[in-house]
Scaffold this motif. Structure first.
Motif, short mmCIF file in Angstrom:
data_model
loop_
_atom_site.label_atom_id
_atom_site.label_comp_id
_atom_site.label_asym_id
_atom_site.label_seq_id
_atom_site.Cartn_x
_atom_site.Cartn_y
_atom_site.Cartn_z
N GLY A 96 0.80 -1.23 0.00
CA GLY A 96 0.00 0.00 0.00
C GLY A 96 0.83 1.27 0.00
O GLY A 96 0.29 2.36 -0.20
N SER A 128 5.84 3.02 -4.42
CA SER A 128 5.64 3.97 -5.52
C SER A 128 5.16 3.25 -6.77
O SER A 128 5.61 2.15 -7.08
N HIS A 129 4.22 3.90 -7.47
CA HIS A 129 3.76 3.35 -8.75
C HIS A 129 4.77 3.64 -9.86
O HIS A 129 4.52 3.31 -11.02
N ARG A 130 5.88 4.26 -9.53
CA ARG A 130 6.96 4.45 -10.51
C ARG A 130 8.17 3.59 -10.15
O ARG A 130 9.28 3.84 -10.62
N GLY A 146 -10.81 2.74 -12.84
CA GLY A 146 -11.45 2.77 -11.52
C GLY A 146 -12.59 1.77 -11.40
O GLY A 146 -12.90 1.30 -10.30
N GLY A 198 -13.46 -1.75 -6.83
CA GLY A 198 -12.51 -0.64 -6.85
C GLY A 198 -11.49 -0.72 -7.97
O GLY A 198 -10.54 0.06 -8.00
N HIS A 214 -7.19 8.43 -18.80
CA HIS A 214 -7.31 7.05 -19.26
C HIS A 214 -7.68 6.94 -20.74
O HIS A 214 -8.54 6.14 -21.12
N PRO A 231 -0.72 5.85 -16.41
CA PRO A 231 -0.58 7.31 -16.49
C PRO A 231 -0.73 7.99 -15.13
O PRO A 231 0.01 8.90 -14.81
N ALA A 232 -1.70 7.55 -14.34
CA ALA A 232 -1.92 8.13 -13.00
C ALA A 232 -1.72 7.05 -11.95
O ALA A 232 -1.55 5.87 -12.29
N THR A 233 -1.72 7.43 -10.68
CA THR A 233 -1.55 6.43 -9.62
C THR A 233 -2.74 5.47 -9.63
O THR A 233 -3.87 5.90 -9.44
N PRO A 234 -2.50 4.20 -9.87
CA PRO A 234 -3.62 3.24 -9.92
C PRO A 234 -3.85 2.61 -8.53
O PRO A 234 -3.15 2.94 -7.57
N ASN A 235 -4.80 1.72 -8.47
CA ASN A 235 -5.07 0.95 -7.25
C ASN A 235 -4.04 -0.19 -7.16
O ASN A 235 -4.33 -1.33 -7.50
N VAL A 236 -2.84 0.18 -6.73
CA VAL A 236 -1.69 -0.75 -6.72
C VAL A 236 -2.03 -2.03 -5.93
O VAL A 236 -1.76 -3.14 -6.38
N LEU A 237 -2.63 -1.84 -4.77
CA LEU A 237 -2.95 -2.98 -3.90
C LEU A 237 -3.87 -3.98 -4.60
O LEU A 237 -3.63 -5.19 -4.57
N PHE A 238 -4.89 -3.46 -5.27
CA PHE A 238 -5.85 -4.36 -5.93
C PHE A 238 -5.25 -5.03 -7.16
O PHE A 238 -5.60 -6.15 -7.50
#
Lengths: 359, 359
Positions: free
Chosen positions: A30, A33-35, A66, A196, A225, A240-247
């Motif tokens: 959680g 970083s998404h990068r 989303g 989500g 998107h 492109p944007a911060t996604p739902n990394v955890l999911f």
């Protein structure tokens, strides 16, 4: 005591979900970083597992949004200049069609009554329709369209883009992605996760259409998107944007669990449980399957009329036995129940539900 | 041993997050219907807690999206017929501006160099701009715009809609929502949650504008998450599509925890920790605060130039002590680090980070 959710989404969580969530918390997924490489590895893993599970070829990218409802809008923005065509036989296929209207697309529609389904032979696609919008599983009415019929239709209209809403059935439908240009689902149905995250599978032909439309001065493909941006970042397993990394992490893990069982086994188990449910409904002197044509009966969302019983009473009785059954959709709340048949519920649990419904 | 994330989002999870997640799993929040009373109570609770925390009046609704980036697009679709105006001084305010271009809005811009900030006196809003787009905290450069300056500007242009990106600072900025029409944030920053939920606060004036634009034949306000649909469902504490129910539950719980501490205390603690960080940077013979003007220095994302040390070495040294520091944004990776100062990290942890940075 915990309930078992037979609701058509949000639904019962897949049994391994809790352990994967614990691992994710231990590994602080959680916070990453998404990068980072760690995220790219998570995206790559989910991509590989979904590709194996659904036989997705290299021509198609796998993107995250989303929700699946968001994809209704995105695919229309990105793949339709003027005209779309929609098969509508329930509330969710209707919403897909309504989205096209809201975007001022010229949306053609072929309607069937609630509870009836489509076969390729019924359908003439309008000449100038650019995108054919199909719903594999109409969650509101429990009607499915067979992938073979979709493939037949695409073969008849090979130049048109075909998009399949498989929100409440993936990974069950065996789509041939050499024929289906785009498809999408959400994770709170048959993948047994909380809501989500939407998953959008889309090929190069969709991308090329979006790139062509993006050059126009008179129309927009949206800003968030868009297919060109999603695809550009996807090449590096980024978003492109911060996604739902955890999911995304959890989806990859559950897809891996599905692959361990094998998609053929999961499909057979789904059909076996559906057979149990429909057989019970057909032989009951109270309940009836709502969908009359067997070939149009959904394997993942079984809709039953409750006859002389009130749906509210049926739902209460099941709940007393810790089983949560879905209500009928909209005005069908008064006469129907919906039973989700996703991989998270076992044949034994379905058998127990049938016993409870008999009471 | 677990790391402490000082990254500007995704970031360290708020310490109570794990317990709330466990409760949510025990209560099977991941399976409940988004059309149930149980969900409406969750939405209502999150709404009440956020309203208390951020002093949001009844004139404004609180809506949920997939991300804050999605809100850039939604607010432009719903509140701009022809012209928007953007203050741009970094990568995220630039993206907000770029989204307007992608939607073919006539987007005016006032640029400042990376690392510099805006005051009301600098700004002339173009005559026909309908929406003024401000960024409270530019996450890329660590520059903030004081709420008092935003309020001053709105008083000068009372008829224009004002929208504030407070993605990487909420709940820190003390916005006066009798002046600010719309604001938004994401939960993976100062709320200490995993990414996957955007929060959009928007008033009746924005709704009326969207309703007006929706009547036009020549333009679209989009199809998904439009203000009129969001607002219609919001009246019953529902959402148009299935939202991230679990994260809405968790956000309500964390906002409640913040309210128990008190927003004044949280703001004071934030300022105290920021003071520690900036004092260290100013007195260091290696590091320097990147933002020269004290009034423009972010309280929630502190950006430092690393002088004779390489940022990569600084990040490695901190990591060896289990502290994760953010890299500089884009090309500033070569000369800067970014340190998030969110409520999830304590003054003691900030002190420990400062010790590690000294090495």
């Amino acid at each position: 005591m915990k309930n078992i959710y037979f609701t058509p989404g949000p639904a019962e969580l897949y049994p391994t979900f809790y352990q994967h969530l614990q691992t994710a918390m231990d590994e602080q997924i959680g916070s990453i970083s998404h990068r980072s490489k760690q995220f790219r590895d998570i995206y790559r893993f989910a991509d590989e597992q979904l590709r194996t599970l659904l036989s997705i070829p290299d021509s198609h990218g796998i993107f995250f949004t989303g929700s699946a409802s968001e994809v209704w809008e995105r695919v229309l923005f990105n793949c339709v200049e003027h005209e779309s065509f929609h098969l509508v036989n329930g509330s969710f296929s209707q919403k897909f069609y309504d989205y096209a209207g809201a975007l001022h697309k010229h949306a053609h529609v072929l309607n069937k009554p609630f509870g009836e389904g489509f076969d390729a032979a019924d359908i003439d696609v309008p000449e100038y329709a650019e995108l054919v919008c199909l719903t594999h599983n109409e969650t509101s009415s429990g009607v499915q369209m067979k992938p073979a019929e979709m493939h037949k239709l695409k073969r008849k209209y090979p130049k048109k883009l075909f998009c399949v809403d498989m929100v409440s059935s993936a990974p069950y439908p065996d789509l041939d992605f050499s024929l289906i240009d785009s498809a999408f689902f959400s994770v709170q149905k048959a993948f047994g996760m909380p809501a989500g995250l939407g998953v959008w599978i889309s090929n190069q032909a969709c991308l090329e259409k979006a790139e062509y439309l993006q050059k126009s001065d008179s129309m927009t493909i949206g800003a968030h998107h868009t297919l060109p941006t999603l695809w550009k970042h996807y090449k590096d397993f980024e978003t492109p944007a911060t996604p739902n990394v955890l999911f995304i992490y959890l989806l990859g893990k559950i897809a891996e669990d599905f692959n361990r069982i094998g998609i053929d086994t999961i499909r057979k188990q789904t059909e076996e449980k559906a057979r149990m449910l429909y057989k019970f409904l057909e032989t009951s002197d109270t309940y009836e399957p709502f969908v009359k044509q067997e070939r149009h009966r959904s394997q993942t969302v079984v809709v039953a009329t409750t006859g002389r019983k009130s749906p509210a009473d049926v739902i209460s009785t099941a709940k007393a036995a810790n089983m949560i059954v879905g209500s009928g959709y909209g005005k069908f709340k008064e006469s129907q129940i919906r039973i989700a048949n996703f991989p998270a519920v076992s044949a034994d649990q379905v058998a127990a539900l049938i016993e409870a419904l008999k009471k």
